[in-house]
Design a protein around this motif. Structure first.
Motif, PDB file in Angstrom:
ATOM      1  N   MET A 143       0.897  -1.203   0.142  1.00 21.53           N
ATOM      2  CA  MET A 143      -0.126   0.191  -0.131  1.00 21.53           C
ATOM      3  C   MET A 143       0.881   1.300   0.024  1.00 21.53           C
ATOM      4  O   MET A 143       1.906   1.327   0.656  1.00 21.53           O
ATOM      5  CB  MET A 143      -0.898   0.021   1.091  1.00 21.53           C
ATOM      6  N   LEU A 144       0.613   2.156  -0.624  1.00 24.99           N
ATOM      7  CA  LEU A 144       1.222   3.527  -0.842  1.00 24.99           C
ATOM      8  C   LEU A 144       1.070   4.308   0.549  1.00 24.99           C
ATOM      9  O   LEU A 144      -0.114   4.438   0.909  1.00 24.99           O
ATOM     10  CB  LEU A 144       0.555   4.212  -1.846  1.00 24.99           C
ATOM     11  N   GLU A 145       2.277   4.732   0.853  1.00 31.09           N
ATOM     12  CA  GLU A 145       2.090   5.538   2.091  1.00 31.09           C
ATOM     13  C   GLU A 145       2.173   7.123   1.861  1.00 31.09           C
ATOM     14  O   GLU A 145       2.992   7.414   1.022  1.00 31.09           O
ATOM     15  CB  GLU A 145       3.604   5.275   3.058  1.00 31.09           C
ATOM     16  N   ILE A 146       1.104   7.635   2.260  1.00 32.89           N
ATOM     17  CA  ILE A 146       1.043   9.312   2.232  1.00 32.89           C
ATOM     18  C   ILE A 146       1.410   9.926   3.610  1.00 32.89           C
ATOM     19  O   ILE A 146       0.737   9.952   4.512  1.00 32.89           O
ATOM     20  CB  ILE A 146      -0.521   9.470   1.682  1.00 32.89           C
ATOM     21  N   THR A 147       2.604  10.385   3.272  1.00 31.29           N
ATOM     22  CA  THR A 147       3.199  11.118   4.540  1.00 31.29           C
ATOM     23  C   THR A 147       2.426  12.532   4.790  1.00 31.29           C
ATOM     24  O   THR A 147       2.209  13.162   3.833  1.00 31.29           O
ATOM     25  CB  THR A 147       4.735  11.226   4.409  1.00 31.29           C
ATOM     26  N   SER A 148       2.801  13.106   6.113  1.00 33.83           N
ATOM     27  CA  SER A 148       2.316  14.315   6.424  1.00 33.83           C
ATOM     28  C   SER A 148       3.384  15.421   5.767  1.00 33.83           C
ATOM     29  O   SER A 148       4.404  15.233   5.421  1.00 33.83           O
ATOM     30  CB  SER A 148       2.167  14.492   7.662  1.00 33.83           C
ATOM     31  N   ILE A 149       2.675  16.680   5.663  1.00 33.72           N
ATOM     32  CA  ILE A 149       3.584  17.624   5.311  1.00 33.72           C
ATOM     33  C   ILE A 149       3.864  18.407   6.768  1.00 33.72           C
ATOM     34  O   ILE A 149       3.242  18.672   7.576  1.00 33.72           O
ATOM     35  CB  ILE A 149       2.972  18.534   4.299  1.00 33.72           C
ATOM     36  N   LYS A 150       4.901  19.396   6.518  1.00 35.73           N
ATOM     37  CA  LYS A 150       5.635  20.070   7.844  1.00 35.73           C
ATOM     38  C   LYS A 150       4.587  21.314   7.868  1.00 35.73           C
ATOM     39  O   LYS A 150       4.218  21.858   8.880  1.00 35.73           O
ATOM     40  CB  LYS A 150       6.879  20.586   7.719  1.00 35.73           C
ATOM     41  N   GLN A 151       4.507  21.913   6.811  1.00 34.06           N
ATOM     42  CA  GLN A 151       3.775  23.311   6.765  1.00 34.06           C
ATOM     43  C   GLN A 151       2.951  23.460   5.437  1.00 34.06           C
ATOM     44  O   GLN A 151       3.804  23.205   4.480  1.00 34.06           O
ATOM     45  CB  GLN A 151       4.890  24.501   6.821  1.00 34.06           C
ATOM     46  N   GLY A 152       1.696  24.005   5.355  1.00 34.66           N
ATOM     47  CA  GLY A 152       1.144  24.113   4.060  1.00 34.66           C
ATOM     48  C   GLY A 152      -0.342  24.027   4.075  1.00 34.66           C
ATOM     49  O   GLY A 152      -0.867  24.463   5.159  1.00 34.66           O
ATOM     50  N   ASP A 185       3.856  22.893  11.507  1.00 29.49           N
ATOM     51  CA  ASP A 185       4.527  21.863  12.286  1.00 29.49           C
ATOM     52  C   ASP A 185       3.812  20.284  12.430  1.00 29.49           C
ATOM     53  O   ASP A 185       3.619  19.727  13.318  1.00 29.49           O
ATOM     54  CB  ASP A 185       4.667  22.163  13.691  1.00 29.49           C
ATOM     55  N   GLU A 186       3.430  19.900  11.138  1.00 30.76           N
ATOM     56  CA  GLU A 186       2.731  18.738  10.970  1.00 30.76           C
ATOM     57  C   GLU A 186       1.414  18.646  11.644  1.00 30.76           C
ATOM     58  O   GLU A 186       0.951  17.306  11.625  1.00 30.76           O
ATOM     59  CB  GLU A 186       3.635  17.495  11.361  1.00 30.76           C
ATOM     60  N   GLU A 187       0.972  19.595  12.233  1.00 27.94           N
ATOM     61  CA  GLU A 187      -0.370  19.571  12.856  1.00 27.94           C
ATOM     62  C   GLU A 187      -1.406  20.327  12.005  1.00 27.94           C
ATOM     63  O   GLU A 187      -1.000  21.426  11.535  1.00 27.94           O
ATOM     64  CB  GLU A 187      -0.391  20.010  14.099  1.00 27.94           C
ATOM     65  N   ILE A 188      -2.645  20.057  12.257  1.00 28.00           N
ATOM     66  CA  ILE A 188      -3.777  20.953  11.532  1.00 28.00           C
ATOM     67  C   ILE A 188      -3.974  21.998  12.707  1.00 28.00           C
ATOM     68  O   ILE A 188      -4.400  21.717  13.708  1.00 28.00           O
ATOM     69  CB  ILE A 188      -5.331  20.086  11.077  1.00 28.00           C
ATOM     70  N   VAL A 189      -3.828  23.264  12.200  1.00 30.25           N
ATOM     71  CA  VAL A 189      -3.971  24.381  13.088  1.00 30.25           C
ATOM     72  C   VAL A 189      -5.445  25.342  12.541  1.00 30.25           C
ATOM     73  O   VAL A 189      -5.941  25.813  13.569  1.00 30.25           O
ATOM     74  CB  VAL A 189      -2.720  25.476  12.794  1.00 30.25           C
ATOM     75  N   GLU A 190      -5.960  25.024  11.228  1.00 27.18           N
ATOM     76  CA  GLU A 190      -7.190  25.626  10.985  1.00 27.18           C
ATOM     77  C   GLU A 190      -7.908  24.703  10.038  1.00 27.18           C
ATOM     78  O   GLU A 190      -7.325  24.034   9.045  1.00 27.18           O
ATOM     79  CB  GLU A 190      -6.851  26.995  10.362  1.00 27.18           C
ATOM     80  N   LYS A 191      -9.223  24.456  10.085  1.00 26.06           N
ATOM     81  CA  LYS A 191      -9.894  23.789   9.106  1.00 26.06           C
ATOM     82  C   LYS A 191     -10.827  25.081   8.652  1.00 26.06           C
ATOM     83  O   LYS A 191     -11.567  25.558   9.177  1.00 26.06           O
ATOM     84  CB  LYS A 191     -10.785  22.788   9.574  1.00 26.06           C
TER      85      LYS A 191
END
Length: 143
Positions: free
Chosen positions: A1-10, A81-87
């Protein structure tokens, strides 16, 4: 299975209807980006079965009006920082400028370079817009 990694910022644009990611990617001009952008197509989704995802490794201004054109289910998450800060809540805009092309071949917006395309929301429930120049009805299901 393809691993979809997180992003640091964006920004992560998620829950795009499968097969629509390329259209949205191009509409946002991400094909011309000079930073890291990932388009993931046909990712497994419990809610949708399959979905597309766009990951942008940079905080840029995304035209939320364009996102809304691809469905109410789309989400845009701001990442730091790899966390959701706003939806970001996606809503259908009252006016859409320069994102759609009028389907009426006789419309002035298709013949005059200085005329920008403009559509007004006439029915939110049915997701229908009308061209301000020729009154051509545009159903978002046509995208």
């Amino acid at each position: 299975m393809l691993e979809i990694t997180s992003i640091k910022q964006g920004i992560v644009i998620d829950h795009i209807k499968a097969g629509q990611g390329v259209k949205l990617f191009n509409l946002l001009n991400l094909d011309k980006a000079d930073f890291t952008v990932a388009l993931i197509m046909n990712a497994e989704s419990e809610k949708m079965g399959k979905k597309d995802i766009i990951k942008i490794e940079k905080n840029i201004d995304v035209n939320l009006d364009v996102l809304a054109l691809f469905g109410k289910q789309i989400t845009a998450n701001i990442i730091k920082d790899e966390e959701i800060v706003e939806k970001v809540e996606i809503k259908l805009p009252q006016t859409i400028e320069n994102a759609l092309t009028c389907k009426n071949p006789r419309c002035i917006s298709n013949h005059e370079r200085h005329v920008k395309t403009e559509f007004q929301l006439i029915n939110e429930e049915k997701q229908q817009y009308t061209c301000v120049y020729c009154d051509h009805l545009y159903d978002l299901e046509e995208i």
